[in-house]
Design a protein around this motif. Sequence first.
Motif, PDB file in Angstrom:
ATOM      1  N   UNK A 108       0.833  -1.201   0.000  1.00  0.00           N
ATOM      2  CA  UNK A 108       0.000   0.000   0.000  1.00  0.00           C
ATOM      3  C   UNK A 108       0.874   1.259   0.000  1.00  0.00           C
ATOM      4  N   UNK A 109       1.926   1.264   0.787  1.00  0.00           N
ATOM      5  CA  UNK A 109       2.796   2.447   0.834  1.00  0.00           C
ATOM      6  C   UNK A 109       3.371   2.754  -0.545  1.00  0.00           C
ATOM      7  N   UNK A 110       3.835   1.727  -1.243  1.00  0.00           N
ATOM      8  CA  UNK A 110       4.420   1.947  -2.566  1.00  0.00           C
ATOM      9  C   UNK A 110       3.352   2.383  -3.579  1.00  0.00           C
ATOM     10  N   UNK A 111       2.150   1.854  -3.428  1.00  0.00           N
ATOM     11  CA  UNK A 111       1.071   2.256  -4.336  1.00  0.00           C
ATOM     12  C   UNK A 111       0.756   3.738  -4.177  1.00  0.00           C
ATOM     13  N   UNK A 112       0.629   4.196  -2.935  1.00  0.00           N
ATOM     14  CA  UNK A 112       0.332   5.617  -2.716  1.00  0.00           C
ATOM     15  C   UNK A 112       1.508   6.492  -3.156  1.00  0.00           C
ATOM     16  N   UNK A 113       2.725   6.023  -2.934  1.00  0.00           N
ATOM     17  CA  UNK A 113       3.898   6.786  -3.383  1.00  0.00           C
ATOM     18  C   UNK A 113       3.890   6.942  -4.900  1.00  0.00           C
ATOM     19  N   UNK A 114       3.505   5.882  -5.619  1.00  0.00           N
ATOM     20  CA  UNK A 114       3.457   5.950  -7.083  1.00  0.00           C
ATOM     21  C   UNK A 114       2.408   6.969  -7.537  1.00  0.00           C
ATOM     22  N   UNK A 119      -9.989   5.758   3.680  1.00  0.00           N
ATOM     23  CA  UNK A 119      -8.555   5.732   3.961  1.00  0.00           C
ATOM     24  C   UNK A 119      -7.742   5.876   2.678  1.00  0.00           C
ATOM     25  N   UNK A 120      -8.196   5.264   1.606  1.00  0.00           N
ATOM     26  CA  UNK A 120      -7.474   5.379   0.337  1.00  0.00           C
ATOM     27  C   UNK A 120      -7.416   6.838  -0.114  1.00  0.00           C
ATOM     28  N   UNK A 121      -8.525   7.552  -0.008  1.00  0.00           N
ATOM     29  CA  UNK A 121      -8.533   8.968  -0.394  1.00  0.00           C
ATOM     30  C   UNK A 121      -7.560   9.753   0.479  1.00  0.00           C
ATOM     31  N   UNK A 122      -7.633   9.535   1.778  1.00  0.00           N
ATOM     32  CA  UNK A 122      -6.767  10.290   2.682  1.00  0.00           C
ATOM     33  C   UNK A 122      -5.292  10.005   2.409  1.00  0.00           C
ATOM     34  N   UNK A 123      -4.967   8.765   2.164  1.00  0.00           N
ATOM     35  CA  UNK A 123      -3.554   8.433   1.951  1.00  0.00           C
ATOM     36  C   UNK A 123      -3.075   8.868   0.569  1.00  0.00           C
ATOM     37  N   UNK A 124      -3.949   8.902  -0.437  1.00  0.00           N
ATOM     38  CA  UNK A 124      -3.562   9.515  -1.719  1.00  0.00           C
ATOM     39  C   UNK A 124      -3.251  10.991  -1.508  1.00  0.00           C
ATOM     40  N   UNK A 125      -4.095  11.663  -0.729  1.00  0.00           N
ATOM     41  CA  UNK A 125      -3.877  13.090  -0.469  1.00  0.00           C
ATOM     42  C   UNK A 125      -2.570  13.312   0.284  1.00  0.00           C
ATOM     43  N   UNK A 126      -2.301  12.491   1.288  1.00  0.00           N
ATOM     44  CA  UNK A 126      -1.074  12.646   2.074  1.00  0.00           C
ATOM     45  C   UNK A 126       0.172  12.390   1.223  1.00  0.00           C
ATOM     46  N   UNK A 127       0.074  11.450   0.273  1.00  0.00           N
ATOM     47  CA  UNK A 127       1.221  11.151  -0.590  1.00  0.00           C
ATOM     48  C   UNK A 127       1.419  12.206  -1.663  1.00  0.00           C
ATOM     49  N   UNK A 128       0.345  12.909  -2.026  1.00  0.00           N
ATOM     50  CA  UNK A 128       0.404  13.876  -3.123  1.00  0.00           C
ATOM     51  C   UNK A 128       0.656  15.289  -2.627  1.00  0.00           C
ATOM     52  N   UNK A 129       0.117  15.616  -1.452  1.00  0.00           N
ATOM     53  CA  UNK A 129       0.138  16.990  -0.940  1.00  0.00           C
ATOM     54  C   UNK A 129       0.847  17.030   0.409  1.00  0.00           C
ATOM     55  N   UNK A 130       2.173  16.953   0.415  1.00  0.00           N
ATOM     56  CA  UNK A 130       2.894  16.906   1.696  1.00  0.00           C
ATOM     57  C   UNK A 130       2.703  18.153   2.551  1.00  0.00           C
TER      58      UNK A 130
END
Length: 760
Positions: free
Chosen positions: A130-136, A551-562
């Motif tokens: 999951x971490x690598x997916x959100x990072x991508x 959670x997926x939305x939140x973690x996409x946001x966290x990975x995209x918008x530091x």
Amino acid sequence: MAGEKPRYKSYNSPAGGWGAAAATAKVLLEQSVVGKGSRALLSMNQPGGFKCPSCAFPDASCTKTLEFCENGAKALAHEATKFRVTREFFAQHSVTALMKQSDYWLEMQGRLTEPMRYDAATDHYVPVSWDDAFALIGTHLRALGDPNQAEFYTSGRTANETAFLYSIFVREFGTNNFPDCSNMCHEPTSRGLPHSIGVGKGTVILDDFEHAEAIFLIGHNAGTNAPRMMTPLVEARKRGVPIVAVNPMPERALIRFTEPQDVVQMATFGSTEISSEFVHIAIGGDLALLKGMMKVLFEREAAGEAVLDHAFIAEHTAGYEALHDDIMAQDWTEIVAVSGVDEAQIRRCAEIYIRSSATIICYGMGITQHQEGSRLVQQIANLLMLRGNYGKPGAGISPIRGHSNVQGDRTVGIDEKPSQAYLDKVRDVFGFEPPRAEGHHSVESVAAMQAGTAKVFIGMGGNFVRAVPDTDHAYAAMRKLKLTVGIATKLNRGHLVHGQDALILPVVARSERIETAKGEQFVTIEDSMSNVTASRGVLKPASEHLLTETEIVCRMAMATLPDSKVDWARYIDDYDAIRDKIAAVYPAIYDGFSERIKNPAGFHLDIPPRRRVWATPNGKANFLILPGLHANAPVADPAMLRLATVRSHDQFNTTVYSYNDRYRGVYGDRMVLFVNAEDRADRGFEQGARVALETISDDGVARRVEGLTLLDYPMSRGAVAGYYPELNPLLPLAFYDKISGCPAAKSIPVRIVAAEESAA
């Protein structure tokens, strides 16, 4: 089922009844969830339980032991299925091999179990953390030269809390590109009705069906697409309420229906006749019918009868004189020719309307999916206004929306054309400046992919590439993308038509429990009549590796918008905190959300026309004109037929449950074309002939579907019908309602040609 020999047999029994009960039992057995599925069905659409993942029809006000339909049971069984799509499955099947399988085969493989990433070197999906997916995802989004190079799709099954956060994430990222499933069905309601009555929603609640004195059903098939609607229709007919059904093809449930929960009817094999009047309309003839009915009203007024609600018109409306002049200019000969309905029947329909002091008009995609879909909706609003059918019990306009929460998603921010007032509230509540320019709807997003200006596509549920028009060209467009992300419960075509990088992210389903660090959570759903209720899953998630959509939305946001100004980590665990923010952005309708939702029955959002308040610029309900009698551009080709793409009874949206359509008598086949026998004979074809269908278009693109079997069916003259999405390749991307962007899938100009003929 797939592989069985196709057969075609007329179905003359009532809809519902033992056939529906048998189909429910069969699907539970097929998915190996008889025990688990049966228990879960007892919690579906019940207080404290979860909302049906299928249609958006509201729950009954009184609690019933069973509050589900055949299609809801199918949706649950396929969601709760014992079958799994694992890493071993993806290791066994390349994407190229999977593309050769049918949509039905893909659906039957079961639930996705862990995140997967496409590996171009092997043409397989492989596991990814999951971490690598959100990072991508974050890497691709941050690399874009312009936020508008990304498209963010939303399916109607997405709950309010997730949709709201998704809209905030995407706007903080910097775009209003929100292609949405509503773009392809009821967008004309969202864009057309506000100009008429000030709100892009229906004005009817379920209790109104108990007070209606007449019900009109135009362009929808309740028995398949919203089966729970049949209960209030049956009760209305038992009270003697006239029901007028308007459709190019007669639908079995609107002819005769056996209510599965009626013990007496089930025991005696009884049924209820539903339609007191069936209007066999030509495809695209609805405008002429509506104008014909209004012309009768005006003629009666001219003869000295008081059939209009003059007090309502004077106090609440604007534009009456212009409408009167437009209607009276229409010629009866042309009205009959375009509508396909004789004048006597139009006058009977008008008489039913006149005698009713409280009328509901329900409509579906048979109205919205035309080139003038938005203005067709406005003509229904006009007809209702003439007799004051707003703001009183038993009256109003009722769009019958399809997917559960498709309406709620729009309410909480999934909108490519957001109002400036809403954007101001987002700025004030979250502390960032959202983009102000309009974004892309679904058709525009595909066009951006074709042009190469779109680089990333993220799909929050759904099967976007299979649902949009112009299938072959849409496939090619999607494959140009740098990244595609499919957030889903099941494998579908959208995961196989992908970009250079691709992710499949599996989610917790509607029927499954949500557990966070703050304890058990629930989500909320808005039905098609603006009632908001809680949905709490009861089943164990299909895999320990699933995440919630939130959670997926939140973690996409966290990975995209530091450097985000939004506390995304908090919302992963605390759904009440999300509801508090919804209330802050929408105080007029969602004030006190977290407290109000504790009511097991939920609460209704305010719909001003129910109070005879009109949120239009002039403060009035507006009579709006659509000149002429045609809802679609005319076609000169004398061989032209109008194609309506439809769903089978064993289907929900793009999800195919089987190859059968029992109410239309089709078994083991989806490549069929329903045709009027006289239209078939005029073109020199025999019943059962194998043919091709070609689009008549002036854009220079050849569109053709081969291998269709002609089936005689009581279609109106000039109309043919076939299954969606198989016939989507015939729908040009540019053939849509220009106000809303909704594809005109119910009126595609086509010609039937012999299978061996080459394309023109």
